[in-house]
Design a protein around this motif. Structure first.
Motif, short mmCIF file in Angstrom:
data_model
loop_
_atom_site.label_atom_id
_atom_site.label_comp_id
_atom_site.label_asym_id
_atom_site.label_seq_id
_atom_site.Cartn_x
_atom_site.Cartn_y
_atom_site.Cartn_z
N GLY A 253 4.12 -3.95 26.90
CA GLY A 253 3.28 -5.15 26.84
C GLY A 253 2.70 -5.49 28.20
O GLY A 253 1.52 -5.87 28.30
N ARG A 254 3.49 -5.35 29.24
CA ARG A 254 2.99 -5.64 30.59
C ARG A 254 1.89 -4.65 30.98
O ARG A 254 0.87 -5.05 31.55
N ARG A 255 2.09 -3.39 30.64
CA ARG A 255 1.08 -2.38 30.97
C ARG A 255 -0.24 -2.65 30.24
O ARG A 255 -1.32 -2.57 30.83
N ARG A 256 -0.14 -3.00 28.96
CA ARG A 256 -1.36 -3.29 28.20
C ARG A 256 -2.06 -4.53 28.74
O ARG A 256 -3.30 -4.58 28.78
N THR A 257 -1.28 -5.53 29.16
CA THR A 257 -1.88 -6.76 29.72
C THR A 257 -2.62 -6.46 31.01
O THR A 257 -3.76 -6.93 31.21
N LEU A 258 -2.00 -5.70 31.90
CA LEU A 258 -2.63 -5.37 33.18
C LEU A 258 -3.89 -4.54 32.97
O LEU A 258 -4.91 -4.73 33.65
N ASP A 259 -3.83 -3.61 32.02
CA ASP A 259 -5.02 -2.79 31.71
C ASP A 259 -6.15 -3.66 31.20
O ASP A 259 -7.32 -3.48 31.56
N ARG B 52 9.62 -2.33 25.10
CA ARG B 52 8.56 -3.18 24.55
C ARG B 52 7.96 -4.07 25.62
O ARG B 52 6.74 -4.24 25.68
N ARG B 53 8.80 -4.64 26.48
CA ARG B 53 8.28 -5.49 27.56
C ARG B 53 7.43 -4.70 28.53
O ARG B 53 6.37 -5.15 28.97
N ALA B 54 7.90 -3.50 28.86
CA ALA B 54 7.14 -2.66 29.79
C ALA B 54 5.80 -2.27 29.20
O ALA B 54 4.77 -2.29 29.88
#
Length: 209
Positions: free
Chosen positions: A32-38, A28-30
């Motif tokens: 969320g981080r990917r969606r934030t960076l995108d 879930r953290r990974a």
């Protein structure tokens, strides 16, 4: 959820509960981080930054901006308060269930807007609006906790299904689900009381003292 598992007696933790929970949280953290960076690299975000800069450099003030803050701000706050009252009253009149959960969540979003509006108006309106902001914050906090428990229940159900498919015991997941459902119910029962206090602070006479 990890802390909730840690609070359970060892004999109630059946199967690789911690390992499955840790894997789920890491994924879930990974994600969320990917969606934030995108999102931060998207043209939409860059366009938003440019629009915010233009807004800050030359805010499109309306004629009301030149009016008396006591009158203009009270009217704006009452408009947001009426929107919150409509949604919250509707939510509290509904029977418990997914539709009520969604209605409480939608009301919480409006409570957040009213709270921020009250904070912005506090220098001009003083104690009455400070009291409103504080009580609306309580509404936001209780409804937010209820929503968190509802979301956690959904996650626990998914984890229980995954554990069952892998041949693992579902006992601990059902126990955790029951605890979260009880927490959500407690917040639901608390909400009418905190909303009643916010109602008192949101009355027109209360804001104009």
């Amino acid at each position: 959820m990890t802390s909730a598992v840690g609070e359970l007696p060892g004999e109630l933790v059946l199967g690789p509960v911690n390992a499955r929970l840790q894997a789920w949280e890491a994924a879930r953290r990974a994600g969320g981080r990917r969606r934030t960076l995108d999102a931060l690299a998207s043209p939409r975000y860059l366009d938003l930054l440019e629009k915010l800069k233009l807004l800050a450099d030359g805010p499109p003030l309306r004629t009301k901006a030149a009016g008396k803050p006591e009158k203009v701000l009270v009217k704006a706050l009452l408009k947001e308060y009426d929107r919150l009252a409509q949604r919250m009253d509707r939510a509290l009149d509904m029977p418990s269930g997914p539709e009520r959960d969604a209605a409480i969540h939608n009301a919480r979003k409006v409570a957040k807007r009213l709270r921020y509006a009250a904070e912005a108006a506090r220098p001009a309106l003083g104690k009455p609006v400070r009291r409103l902001g504080k009580r609306v914050k309580d509404v936001q906090k209780v409804s937010g906790s209820q929503h968190d428990s509802v979301v956690t229940c959904d996650a626990l159900r998914w984890l229980a299904v995954s554990a069952h498919a892998a041949g693992e015991s579902g006992f601990t997941w059902r126990l955790l689900h029951g605890q979260e459902r009880a927490a959500a119910g407690a917040r639901e029962r608390q909400l009418p009381e905190v909303w009643a206090r916010a109602r008192t602070a949101g009355r027109r006479k209360a804001l104009r003292r």
